[in-house]
Enzyme design. Structure first.
Site, PDB file in Angstrom:
ATOM      1  N   ASP A  37       8.736   0.354   6.432  1.00 38.43           N
ATOM      2  CA  ASP A  37       8.907   0.419   4.981  1.00 38.43           C
ATOM      3  C   ASP A  37      10.328   0.779   4.570  1.00 38.43           C
ATOM      4  OD1 ASP A  37       6.393  -0.338   4.374  1.00 38.43           O
ATOM      5  OD2 ASP A  37       5.731   1.570   3.528  1.00 38.43           O
ATOM      6  N   ALA A  38      10.903   1.786   5.236  1.00 42.62           N
ATOM      7  CA  ALA A  38      12.229   2.259   4.839  1.00 42.62           C
ATOM      8  C   ALA A  38      13.268   1.151   4.974  1.00 42.62           C
ATOM      9  CB  ALA A  38      12.623   3.467   5.677  1.00 42.62           C
ATOM     10  N   SER A  77       1.751  -5.502  -7.674  1.00 44.33           N
ATOM     11  CA  SER A  77       2.010  -4.500  -6.658  1.00 44.33           C
ATOM     12  C   SER A  77       2.556  -3.256  -7.339  1.00 44.33           C
ATOM     13  CB  SER A  77       3.007  -5.038  -5.631  1.00 44.33           C
ATOM     14  OG  SER A  77       3.162  -4.137  -4.559  1.00 44.33           O
ATOM     15  N   LEU A  78       2.861  -2.214  -6.557  1.00 45.24           N
ATOM     16  CA  LEU A  78       3.308  -0.948  -7.122  1.00 45.24           C
ATOM     17  C   LEU A  78       4.702  -0.576  -6.641  1.00 45.24           C
ATOM     18  CD1 LEU A  78       0.086   1.239  -6.640  1.00 45.24           C
ATOM     19  CD2 LEU A  78       0.816   0.077  -8.724  1.00 45.24           C
ATOM     20  N   LYS A  94      -4.318   5.218  -0.935  1.00 46.47           N
ATOM     21  CA  LYS A  94      -3.620   3.940  -0.875  1.00 46.47           C
ATOM     22  C   LYS A  94      -4.122   3.239   0.382  1.00 46.47           C
ATOM     23  CE  LYS A  94       0.856   1.646  -0.769  1.00 46.47           C
ATOM     24  NZ  LYS A  94       0.483   0.791   0.377  1.00 46.47           N
ATOM     25  N   ARG A 137      -4.905 -11.716  -2.073  1.00 45.85           N
ATOM     26  CA  ARG A 137      -3.826 -11.556  -3.056  1.00 45.85           C
ATOM     27  C   ARG A 137      -2.862 -12.730  -3.016  1.00 45.85           C
ATOM     28  NH1 ARG A 137      -0.794  -6.046  -3.984  1.00 45.85           N
ATOM     29  NH2 ARG A 137      -0.765  -5.959  -1.720  1.00 45.85           N
ATOM     30  N   GLU A 181      -9.893  -3.625  -1.215  1.00 47.48           N
ATOM     31  CA  GLU A 181      -9.134  -3.805   0.023  1.00 47.48           C
ATOM     32  C   GLU A 181     -10.130  -3.979   1.160  1.00 47.48           C
ATOM     33  OE1 GLU A 181      -4.813  -3.271   1.214  1.00 47.48           O
ATOM     34  OE2 GLU A 181      -5.867  -3.414  -0.705  1.00 47.48           O
ATOM     35  N   LYS A 237       4.025   7.486  -0.701  1.00 47.59           N
ATOM     36  CA  LYS A 237       3.837   7.204   0.719  1.00 47.59           C
ATOM     37  C   LYS A 237       3.767   8.481   1.550  1.00 47.59           C
ATOM     38  CE  LYS A 237       4.422   3.467   2.305  1.00 47.59           C
ATOM     39  NZ  LYS A 237       3.487   2.426   2.739  1.00 47.59           N
TER      40      LYS A 237
END
Length: 376
Positions: free
Chosen positions: A28-29, A71-72, A99, A120, A162, A292
């Site tokens: 992610d980062a 999305s967020l 999440k 999605r 989900e 997160k």
């Protein structure tokens, strides 16, 4: 400048495609840094606007979402979360829920009956996997006549959810597979031999009567549960302190006991009119944010470094270490990405290393603890 933008566009697009198809290529980062850089150089770049993965040539029909799936924005740490709270200034409370880490789904009910299930996809168009979803656990086939006492259920209702594999089912029915998220994605979209879809679970987080959110977010989850759906674990917070305490509770114990993979918490202003009045930020709703979890880390000892040759002929070093459990998975090997990284870490047999599961998917050697060297 244009070459840099082109390169970043390609990297972001490929990373999105891989992640939403269940085969992430970066943590992610790293992805967030690429996206932030592209947004600075080219704020209107189309790749920043689309969500999820474009539907593939998997054989499933492509169908346009009647209600687009967005999305967020993300909060990577406590400072980001506090900043979101300050910017939004919620007048009331905030709903905090799991999440979920699986494959996103939109269920459509027409005249109370289960009609269609779409992935999605890119947020505008998804793949119709109605047949497979019908087999999954947690899917209600018929909604009740009334949404609430005296209020008939509308002809059209959408439920956002989900698809996940519970830890119990993963251990029992999917032995040898890499991780629950990839398993959920691959199994849910099987064209042939879809029987294992019976071991996938649909967990819901949004109820949209006539395609619109209910006035109070907590009511959506309450009604979903009342109708017989499995719903995400949730609570209500009134202050930043409440969120911080709940977040720490998840990290300390609650996350491990839920029974399925989550990679953070979703914070959403409970009052829908207040939430929607805030509008968007970066094309995503400002009144919600994904907070997160930090990467869980364990310190096993290195057994050896193997050399793996890929299809392209590229040689990649792979660390083999004592088995550790991270995020409910047994991890005993991790790609070291490059020879230079291996050299920089000064690894040797028997050294104590720090291993994480980045994005809760990708095993990564973060440091050589015996040498005090960190992977940067």
């Amino acid at each position: 400048m244009s070459n840099q933008i082109d390169t970043l566009t390609k990297q972001v697009a490929e990373a999105k495609e891989a992640y939403y198809n269940g085969n992430p290529v970066m943590d992610d980062a790293t992805y967030d840094a690429l996206e932030d850089e592209l947004r600075k150089l080219d704020p209107s770049n189309p790749v920043l606007a689309y969500v999820g993965a474009a539907p593939t040539s998997s054989g499933w029909p492509k169908v346009k979402h009647a209600v687009p799936m967005g999305s967020l924005n993300k909060a990577q740490d406590a400072n980001d979360m506090t900043g979101w709270w300050t910017d939004c200034g919620p007048a009331g409370d905030v709903l905090v829920m799991d999440k979920l880490d699986g494959i996103s789904l939109s269920l459509h009910y027409h005249k109370r009956h289960y009609k269609q299930a779409l992935t999605r996809g890119d947020g505008e168009t998804g793949e119709d996997i109605t047949r497979n979803v019908k087999m999954m656990q947690g899917v209600v086939k018929v909604l009740p006549p009334e949404l609430r006492p005296g209020v008939p259920t509308p002809d059209d209702v959408w439920v956002r959810a989900e698809v996940v594999v519970t830890h119990e089912d993963f251990a029992k029915y999917f032995k040898g597979e890499s991780n629950p998220r990839n398993t959920a994605s691959g199994t849910a979209k099987r064209q042939s031999n879809p029987d294992k879809c019976r071991h996938l679970t649909v967990i819901c987080y949004q109820l949209l009567p006539d395609g619109d959110p209910m006035e109070v977010k907590a009511d959506e989850l309450w009604f979903l549960k009342k109708f017989g759906f499995k719903v995400a674990t949730w609570a209500v917070a009134n202050t930043v302190t409440d969120v911080t305490a709940l977040y720490q509770e998840y990290i300390d114990s609650k996350r491990a006991g839920i029974g399925y993979d989550i990679d953070g918490l979703v914070l959403e202003i409970n009052d829908a009119p207040e939430r929607m009045a805030l509008g968007d930020k970066n094309g995503r709703p400002k009144g919600s944010v994904a907070y997160k979890f930090p990467h869980e880390k364990k310190p096993p000892k290195l057994i050896q470094v193997d050399w793996q040759v890929g299809n392209s002929g590229r040689i990649t070093p792979v660390a083999i270490f004592e088995p550790v459990i991270i995020g409910g998975r047994k991890i005993e090997r991790a790609s070291l990405a490059t020879v230079r990284l291996t050299e920089n870490l000064k690894l040797f047999v028997g050294c104590e290393i720090l291993v994480s599961l980045r994005n809760d998917v990708i095993p990564r050697v973060e440091a050589n603890l015996s040498e005090g060297i960190v992977n940067t």
